[in-house]
Enzyme design. Structure first.
Site, PDB file in Angstrom:
ATOM      1  N   ASN A 124       0.865  -1.176   0.000  1.00  0.00           N
ATOM      2  CA  ASN A 124       0.000   0.000   0.000  1.00  0.00           C
ATOM      3  C   ASN A 124       0.901   1.225   0.000  1.00  0.00           C
ATOM      4  O   ASN A 124       1.465   1.573   1.031  1.00  0.00           O
ATOM      5  CB  ASN A 124      -0.907  -0.027   1.241  1.00  0.00           C
ATOM      6  CG  ASN A 124      -1.742   1.242   1.379  1.00  0.00           C
ATOM      7  OD1 ASN A 124      -1.770   2.068   0.474  1.00  0.00           O
ATOM      8  ND2 ASN A 124      -2.415   1.383   2.504  1.00  0.00           N
TER       9      ASN A 124
ATOM     10  N   LYS B  41       0.131   4.205  -0.295  1.00  0.00           N
ATOM     11  CA  LYS B  41      -0.528   5.390   0.293  1.00  0.00           C
ATOM     12  C   LYS B  41      -0.308   6.600  -0.623  1.00  0.00           C
ATOM     13  O   LYS B  41      -0.248   6.442  -1.837  1.00  0.00           O
ATOM     14  CB  LYS B  41      -0.044   5.622   1.730  1.00  0.00           C
ATOM     15  CG  LYS B  41      -0.200   4.342   2.577  1.00  0.00           C
ATOM     16  CD  LYS B  41       0.006   4.547   4.048  1.00  0.00           C
ATOM     17  CE  LYS B  41      -0.191   3.220   4.768  1.00  0.00           C
ATOM     18  NZ  LYS B  41      -0.058   3.360   6.234  1.00  0.00           N
TER      19      LYS B  41
ATOM     20  N   HIS C 150      -9.485   1.135   4.966  1.00  0.00           N
ATOM     21  CA  HIS C 150      -8.212   1.408   5.649  1.00  0.00           C
ATOM     22  C   HIS C 150      -8.444   2.383   6.809  1.00  0.00           C
ATOM     23  O   HIS C 150      -9.259   3.295   6.707  1.00  0.00           O
ATOM     24  CB  HIS C 150      -7.191   1.974   4.659  1.00  0.00           C
ATOM     25  CG  HIS C 150      -5.812   1.971   5.222  1.00  0.00           C
ATOM     26  ND1 HIS C 150      -5.367   2.924   6.105  1.00  0.00           N
ATOM     27  CD2 HIS C 150      -4.780   1.095   5.071  1.00  0.00           C
ATOM     28  CE1 HIS C 150      -4.123   2.644   6.456  1.00  0.00           C
ATOM     29  NE2 HIS C 150      -3.746   1.545   5.846  1.00  0.00           N
TER      30      HIS C 150
ATOM     31  N   GLU D 288      -6.800   4.805   7.840  1.00  0.00           N
ATOM     32  CA  GLU D 288      -6.584   6.227   7.529  1.00  0.00           C
ATOM     33  C   GLU D 288      -7.833   6.817   6.889  1.00  0.00           C
ATOM     34  O   GLU D 288      -8.176   7.985   7.117  1.00  0.00           O
ATOM     35  CB  GLU D 288      -5.344   6.378   6.631  1.00  0.00           C
ATOM     36  CG  GLU D 288      -4.070   6.156   7.447  1.00  0.00           C
ATOM     37  CD  GLU D 288      -2.896   5.577   6.679  1.00  0.00           C
ATOM     38  OE1 GLU D 288      -2.905   5.606   5.432  1.00  0.00           O
ATOM     39  OE2 GLU D 288      -1.968   5.070   7.338  1.00  0.00           O
TER      40      GLU D 288
ATOM     41  N   GLU E  69      -5.213  -4.702  10.615  1.00  0.00           N
ATOM     42  CA  GLU E  69      -4.219  -3.651  10.784  1.00  0.00           C
ATOM     43  C   GLU E  69      -4.498  -2.891  12.078  1.00  0.00           C
ATOM     44  O   GLU E  69      -5.304  -1.949  12.085  1.00  0.00           O
ATOM     45  CB  GLU E  69      -4.281  -2.671   9.600  1.00  0.00           C
ATOM     46  CG  GLU E  69      -3.953  -3.320   8.265  1.00  0.00           C
ATOM     47  CD  GLU E  69      -3.376  -2.316   7.275  1.00  0.00           C
ATOM     48  OE1 GLU E  69      -2.370  -2.651   6.653  1.00  0.00           O
ATOM     49  OE2 GLU E  69      -3.907  -1.200   7.157  1.00  0.00           O
TER      50      GLU E  69
ATOM     51  N   GLY F  58       2.585   2.605  10.710  1.00  0.00           N
ATOM     52  CA  GLY F  58       3.499   3.727  10.535  1.00  0.00           C
ATOM     53  C   GLY F  58       4.221   4.147  11.802  1.00  0.00           C
ATOM     54  O   GLY F  58       4.832   5.206  11.846  1.00  0.00           O
TER      55      GLY F  58
ATOM     56  N   SER G 261       3.605  -1.825  10.327  1.00  0.00           N
ATOM     57  CA  SER G 261       5.054  -1.865  10.526  1.00  0.00           C
ATOM     58  C   SER G 261       5.663  -3.225  10.184  1.00  0.00           C
ATOM     59  O   SER G 261       6.569  -3.696  10.875  1.00  0.00           O
ATOM     60  CB  SER G 261       5.416  -1.447  11.952  1.00  0.00           C
ATOM     61  OG  SER G 261       4.997  -0.109  12.199  1.00  0.00           O
TER      62      SER G 261
ATOM     63  N   GLY H 231       2.963  -0.997   4.297  1.00  0.00           N
ATOM     64  CA  GLY H 231       2.972   0.425   3.977  1.00  0.00           C
ATOM     65  C   GLY H 231       4.383   0.902   3.692  1.00  0.00           C
ATOM     66  O   GLY H 231       4.921   0.704   2.604  1.00  0.00           O
ATOM     67  N   GLY H 232       5.017   1.497   4.687  1.00  0.00           N
ATOM     68  CA  GLY H 232       6.325   2.126   4.507  1.00  0.00           C
ATOM     69  C   GLY H 232       7.361   1.259   3.804  1.00  0.00           C
ATOM     70  O   GLY H 232       8.060   1.720   2.891  1.00  0.00           O
TER      71      GLY H 232
HETATM   72  P1  13P Z   1       3.101   0.612   7.661  1.00  0.00           P
HETATM   73  O1  13P Z   1       3.639  -0.673   7.090  1.00  0.00           O
HETATM   74  O2  13P Z   1       3.805   1.826   7.168  1.00  0.00           O
HETATM   75  O3  13P Z   1       3.004   0.546   9.154  1.00  0.00           O
HETATM   76  O4  13P Z   1       1.599   0.769   7.119  1.00  0.00           O
HETATM   77  C1  13P Z   1       0.737  -0.301   7.225  1.00  0.00           C
HETATM   78  C2  13P Z   1      -0.491  -0.005   6.450  1.00  0.00           C
HETATM   79  O5  13P Z   1      -1.262   0.867   6.803  1.00  0.00           O
HETATM   80  C3  13P Z   1      -0.730  -0.778   5.221  1.00  0.00           C
HETATM   81  O6  13P Z   1      -2.003  -0.558   4.738  1.00  0.00           O
END
Ligand code: 13P
Length: 257
Positions: free
Chosen positions: A9, A11, A96, A98, A168, A174, A214, A235-236
């Site tokens: 993802n 983002k 998600h 967010e 999640e 994050g 993470s 994510g990251g």
């Molecule tokens: P991170 O891997 O950056 O923690 O993000 C996870 C996420 O929200 C994937 O959708």
């Protein structure tokens, strides 16, 4: 058996060139012949088509990060399911945290989006997860239950082979704080029990549940080695090809199919 699945993802990150380079580097390492671990990347909408080009001929699939539930029409700024399919998306991430927390999406809206995405031929990665306050108040399972019930209201068993769940925990997204393998396994097992009671044991056994929050190369193996963790929504670490591919390789090393 549930095939492991690792999805990136991205983002609201990358520009066109970095998106194409990142996708190209991932695609180079994932051959077209059915990979042991299913792999998808979910770039920002403006770059879906460019990324589709960059992954052409590889085993990497394309996903979007959101969709609107209405048919094409007067919805300024929104993106229809048909448009996502048209540019080559196989997947869409919905629910998600967010979008729930920052954009105010409710389970009811997410459910409409799930239904519309399925009708439009997309597969769905449906995200659920509790906040730190909810976990500390021992509400994790109740929160997961209500998000699942709300987001899947009216979605029948026949559609469940087009849906992947992503657990999640909001406090792990994050933050660099990852759920322990025990916390992840316990939540995943709970979600699978929920699927068994809402649908049936076959659906529960067949539905893939990804962990997100993470995930990094150094923790992916132990997380993905848990019996009810069927992959990762990253994510990251999905923004660096080497890290994302290391997570895919970690998945391969614990995959039994
Ligand atoms: P991170 O891997 O950056 O923690 O993000 C996870 C996420 O929200 C994937 O959708």
């Amino acid at each position: 058996m549930r095939r492991k699945f690792v999805a990136g993802n991205w983002k609201m990150n990358t520009l066109r060139q970095t998106a194409v380079e990142l996708a190209g580097a991932i695609a180079k390492a994932i051959p077209a012949a059915v990979p042991k671990v299913q792999v998808a990347v979910c770039p920002p909408c403006p770059y879906l088509e460019a990324v589709k080009g960059a992954i052409a001929g590889s085993g990497v699939e394309l996903g979007a990060q959101n969709a609107y539930h209405e048919q094409p029409g007067a919805f300024t700024g929104e993106i229809a399911v048909a448009m996502l399919g048209d540019v080559g998306c196989a997947w869409v991430i919905l629910g998600h945290s967010e979008r729930r927390a920052i954009l105010g999406e409710t389970d009811e809206l997410i459910c409409r989006k799930v239904a519309a995405s399925l009708r439009g031929g997309l597969q769905v990665i449906l995200c659920v997860g509790e906040t730190l306050a909810q976990r500390q108040a021992n509400q994790t399972e109740a929160v997961l239950d209500s998000q699942m019930a709300g987001s899947l209201a009216g979605i029948d068993a026949a559609a469940m082979d087009k849906i992947v769940i992503a657990y999640e925990p909001v406090w792990a997204i994050g933050t660099g704080v990852t759920a322990t393998t025990e916390q992840a396994q316990s939540a995943h097992a709970h979600l699978r029990r929920w699927l068994a009671s809402r649908y049936n044991p076959q659906i529960a056994a067949a539905t893939r549940i990804l962990y997100g929050g993470s995930v990094k190369p150094d923790n992916a193996g132990s997380l993905l080695g848990q019996p009810d963790v069927d992959g990762a929504l990253v994510g990251g670490a999905s923004l660096k090809a080497a890290d994302f591919l290391a997570i895919v390789r970690a998945g391969e090393s614990v995959a039994s199919v």
